[in-house]
Design a protein around this motif. Sequence first.
Motif, PDB file in Angstrom:
ATOM      1  N   TRP A  98       6.309   2.940   1.899  1.00  0.00           N
ATOM      2  CA  TRP A  98       7.772   2.367   2.942  1.00  0.00           C
ATOM      3  C   TRP A  98       7.139   0.457   3.288  1.00  0.00           C
ATOM      4  O   TRP A  98       8.116   0.008   3.273  1.00  0.00           O
ATOM      5  CB  TRP A  98       7.016   2.699   4.200  1.00  0.00           C
ATOM      6  CG  TRP A  98       7.786   2.258   5.428  1.00  0.00           C
ATOM      7  CD1 TRP A  98       8.672   2.637   6.225  1.00  0.00           C
ATOM      8  CD2 TRP A  98       7.231   1.214   6.416  1.00  0.00           C
ATOM      9  NE1 TRP A  98       9.003   1.851   7.324  1.00  0.00           N
ATOM     10  CE2 TRP A  98       8.547   1.000   7.382  1.00  0.00           C
ATOM     11  CE3 TRP A  98       6.195   0.033   6.345  1.00  0.00           C
ATOM     12  CZ2 TRP A  98       8.287   0.278   8.727  1.00  0.00           C
ATOM     13  CZ3 TRP A  98       6.577  -1.441   7.462  1.00  0.00           C
ATOM     14  CH2 TRP A  98       7.146  -1.531   8.278  1.00  0.00           C
ATOM     15  N   ARG A  99       5.918   0.195   3.214  1.00  0.00           N
ATOM     16  CA  ARG A  99       5.725  -1.268   2.862  1.00  0.00           C
ATOM     17  C   ARG A  99       6.488  -2.052   1.608  1.00  0.00           C
ATOM     18  O   ARG A  99       7.092  -2.714   2.205  1.00  0.00           O
ATOM     19  CB  ARG A  99       3.955  -1.813   2.637  1.00  0.00           C
ATOM     20  CG  ARG A  99       4.134  -2.463   2.774  1.00  0.00           C
ATOM     21  CD  ARG A  99       3.744  -3.649   3.911  1.00  0.00           C
ATOM     22  NE  ARG A  99       2.723  -2.445   4.904  1.00  0.00           N
ATOM     23  CZ  ARG A  99       3.042  -2.952   6.071  1.00  0.00           C
ATOM     24  NH1 ARG A  99       4.150  -3.825   6.665  1.00  0.00           N
ATOM     25  NH2 ARG A  99       2.403  -1.647   7.160  1.00  0.00           N
TER      26      ARG A  99
ATOM     27  N   ALA B 103      -0.827   0.587  14.100  1.00  0.00           N
ATOM     28  CA  ALA B 103       0.650   1.807  13.112  1.00  0.00           C
ATOM     29  C   ALA B 103      -1.909   2.990  13.525  1.00  0.00           C
ATOM     30  O   ALA B 103      -0.960   3.913  14.260  1.00  0.00           O
ATOM     31  CB  ALA B 103       0.044   1.769  12.214  1.00  0.00           C
TER      32      ALA B 103
ATOM     33  N   ASP C 282       6.858   7.798   8.816  1.00  0.00           N
ATOM     34  CA  ASP C 282       7.518   7.247   7.882  1.00  0.00           C
ATOM     35  C   ASP C 282       9.231   7.604   7.083  1.00  0.00           C
ATOM     36  O   ASP C 282      10.215   7.023   7.202  1.00  0.00           O
ATOM     37  CB  ASP C 282       6.779   6.820   6.337  1.00  0.00           C
ATOM     38  CG  ASP C 282       6.143   4.983   6.827  1.00  0.00           C
ATOM     39  OD1 ASP C 282       5.897   5.045   7.330  1.00  0.00           O
ATOM     40  OD2 ASP C 282       5.113   5.156   5.590  1.00  0.00           O
TER      41      ASP C 282
ATOM     42  N   ASP D 235       6.958  -4.738  12.364  1.00  0.00           N
ATOM     43  CA  ASP D 235       5.816  -3.843  12.133  1.00  0.00           C
ATOM     44  C   ASP D 235       4.741  -3.481  13.401  1.00  0.00           C
ATOM     45  O   ASP D 235       4.398  -2.024  13.928  1.00  0.00           O
ATOM     46  CB  ASP D 235       5.939  -3.198  10.394  1.00  0.00           C
ATOM     47  CG  ASP D 235       4.803  -2.688  10.229  1.00  0.00           C
ATOM     48  OD1 ASP D 235       4.230  -1.433  11.002  1.00  0.00           O
ATOM     49  OD2 ASP D 235       4.159  -3.076   9.250  1.00  0.00           O
ATOM     50  N   ARG D 236       3.843  -4.649  12.783  1.00  0.00           N
ATOM     51  CA  ARG D 236       2.589  -4.301  13.934  1.00  0.00           C
ATOM     52  C   ARG D 236       2.174  -4.366  14.911  1.00  0.00           C
ATOM     53  O   ARG D 236       2.712  -6.559  14.181  1.00  0.00           O
ATOM     54  CB  ARG D 236       1.264  -3.919  12.811  1.00  0.00           C
ATOM     55  CG  ARG D 236       1.134  -2.824  12.503  1.00  0.00           C
ATOM     56  CD  ARG D 236       0.252  -3.149  10.796  1.00  0.00           C
ATOM     57  NE  ARG D 236       0.185  -1.794  10.043  1.00  0.00           N
ATOM     58  CZ  ARG D 236      -0.432  -1.316   8.657  1.00  0.00           C
ATOM     59  NH1 ARG D 236      -1.481  -2.622   8.901  1.00  0.00           N
ATOM     60  NH2 ARG D 236      -0.290  -1.000   7.762  1.00  0.00           N
TER      61      ARG D 236
ATOM     62  N   GLU E  40       0.726  -1.550  -0.300  1.00  0.00           N
ATOM     63  CA  GLU E  40      -0.216   0.154   0.234  1.00  0.00           C
ATOM     64  C   GLU E  40       0.757   1.628  -0.067  1.00  0.00           C
ATOM     65  O   GLU E  40       0.161   2.008  -0.729  1.00  0.00           O
ATOM     66  CB  GLU E  40      -1.246  -0.185   1.039  1.00  0.00           C
ATOM     67  CG  GLU E  40      -0.445   0.810   2.610  1.00  0.00           C
ATOM     68  CD  GLU E  40       0.310  -1.004   3.021  1.00  0.00           C
ATOM     69  OE1 GLU E  40       0.398  -2.175   2.587  1.00  0.00           O
ATOM     70  OE2 GLU E  40       0.910  -1.097   4.374  1.00  0.00           O
ATOM     71  N   SER E  41       2.191   1.053   0.252  1.00  0.00           N
ATOM     72  CA  SER E  41       2.982   2.403   0.792  1.00  0.00           C
ATOM     73  C   SER E  41       4.810   2.488  -0.103  1.00  0.00           C
ATOM     74  O   SER E  41       4.706   0.795  -0.453  1.00  0.00           O
ATOM     75  CB  SER E  41       3.082   2.677   1.788  1.00  0.00           C
ATOM     76  OG  SER E  41       3.003   1.895   3.177  1.00  0.00           O
TER      77      SER E  41
ATOM     78  N   ARG F 138      -1.083   5.651  17.143  1.00  0.00           N
ATOM     79  CA  ARG F 138      -0.899   6.892  16.168  1.00  0.00           C
ATOM     80  C   ARG F 138      -1.888   8.138  16.473  1.00  0.00           C
ATOM     81  O   ARG F 138      -1.487   9.361  17.035  1.00  0.00           O
ATOM     82  CB  ARG F 138      -0.421   7.496  14.634  1.00  0.00           C
ATOM     83  CG  ARG F 138       0.805   6.083  13.995  1.00  0.00           C
ATOM     84  CD  ARG F 138       1.274   6.282  12.832  1.00  0.00           C
ATOM     85  NE  ARG F 138       2.347   5.416  12.979  1.00  0.00           N
ATOM     86  CZ  ARG F 138       2.691   4.734  11.837  1.00  0.00           C
ATOM     87  NH1 ARG F 138       1.758   5.146  10.165  1.00  0.00           N
ATOM     88  NH2 ARG F 138       3.842   4.369  11.296  1.00  0.00           N
TER      89      ARG F 138
ATOM     90  N   ASN G 125       0.485   7.957   8.102  1.00  0.00           N
ATOM     91  CA  ASN G 125       1.734   8.040   7.453  1.00  0.00           C
ATOM     92  C   ASN G 125       2.458   8.751   5.415  1.00  0.00           C
ATOM     93  O   ASN G 125       1.812   9.559   5.333  1.00  0.00           O
ATOM     94  CB  ASN G 125       1.933   6.500   5.993  1.00  0.00           C
ATOM     95  CG  ASN G 125       1.321   5.891   4.879  1.00  0.00           C
ATOM     96  OD1 ASN G 125      -0.002   7.190   4.703  1.00  0.00           O
ATOM     97  ND2 ASN G 125       1.032   5.071   3.809  1.00  0.00           N
TER      98      ASN G 125
HETATM   99  O1  AHR Z   1       2.737  -0.012   9.682  1.00  0.00           O
HETATM  100  C1  AHR Z   1       3.265   0.913   9.291  1.00  0.00           C
HETATM  101  C2  AHR Z   1       2.042   1.825   8.189  1.00  0.00           C
HETATM  102  O2  AHR Z   1       2.176   0.922   7.160  1.00  0.00           O
HETATM  103  C3  AHR Z   1       3.182   2.538   7.135  1.00  0.00           C
HETATM  104  O3  AHR Z   1       3.486   3.941   8.349  1.00  0.00           O
HETATM  105  C4  AHR Z   1       2.394   2.668   6.320  1.00  0.00           C
HETATM  106  O4  AHR Z   1       3.115   3.619   5.579  1.00  0.00           O
HETATM  107  C5  AHR Z   1       2.195   1.971   5.621  1.00  0.00           C
HETATM  108  O5  AHR Z   1       1.167   1.129   5.166  1.00  0.00           O
END
Ligand code: AHR
Length: 319
Positions: free
Chosen positions: A42-43, A167, A252, A116-117, A39-40, A171, A224
């Motif tokens: 960062w991912r 996340a 990010d 990450d999560r 999705e991003s 946040r 993000n």
């Molecule tokens: O879980 C982290 C988040 O997931 C990041 O900030 C975001 O960019 C990603 O998709």
Amino acid sequence: MQAIVSARKIALGIITVLSLVLAPIAQALTVGFSQIGSESGWRTAETQSIKSVAQQRGITLKFSDAQQKQENQIKAIRSFIAQRVDAIILAPVVETGWDQVLREAKRAHIPVFLVDRGVKVRDSNLYVTKIASDFVEEGRLAGAWLAGKTSGHCKIVELQGTVGSSAAIDRKKGFANIIDLFPRMSIIRSQSGDFTRSGGKNVMESFLKSENGGKTICAVYSHNDDMALGAIQAIQEAGLKPSKDILIISIDGVPDIFKAMMDGQTNATIELKSALGEPAFDAIKDYLAGKKLPKWIKTQGDLYLPDTAKAQYESRTAM
Ligand code: AHR
């Protein structure tokens, strides 16, 4: 003398046989990685880190992209269990709903490592450790920066991440912890853009429409960078100047946000480390070697402002 030479030969023979037998065992580690999606920016960087470290270490990685769906992650974990992998790395899309499948992994004696999560499970022994940053702290840092920048006087719109993800939840919580201390700071609109650039743009467009073309908005807090990049586009298309007419802070630290900062389009980002390959495979190695691990291996990230954007962009894009 003859006896010493033969004893040495026997010992050497045993060592050779043992190394031949044990080497393939040490190398033959197979790890399943259930990733959320792409999705991003960062991912994508996180996926790249885990894949390349697995390759460097000779680990067979079974990779599964869940395309943002928890049901796909549950299927992937069940398939890793059926394939009898040595360990599972899970980046959980949402916090809840993992108890059953993690119990199945536990029953099969396959250790699970979160990256990450986080998850909310009844029994925390269902996973070994979580390698992740402190999302609440990130939110607090964003709130503190904005309070300082606006002298505690700001109407904020919030672009939330994926609904139900740790996340997004943390946040939001961390940011609220800080702005609640300032009577003249408030969140006037808040909606999920699902951590995507297009989601951020769409939601920002609707915020601008409902807030007098953006005139009542002091700042965007985006969970993000990708959503912030979408919001920048929406603000520009509405005829306003992002970072000047509307302040922007996001999380990010991807190269594109530093580029936007260099171009004067955004104000601040908080880095989230995407290089999780090394700590994840170190944790797996240590666990399999019998070492006790902490329940949370924390990664750290700093706040970045335009003064270092060029250097940050260059260091992140250098080959
Ligand atoms: O879980 C982290 C988040 O997931 C990041 O900030 C975001 O960019 C990603 O998709």
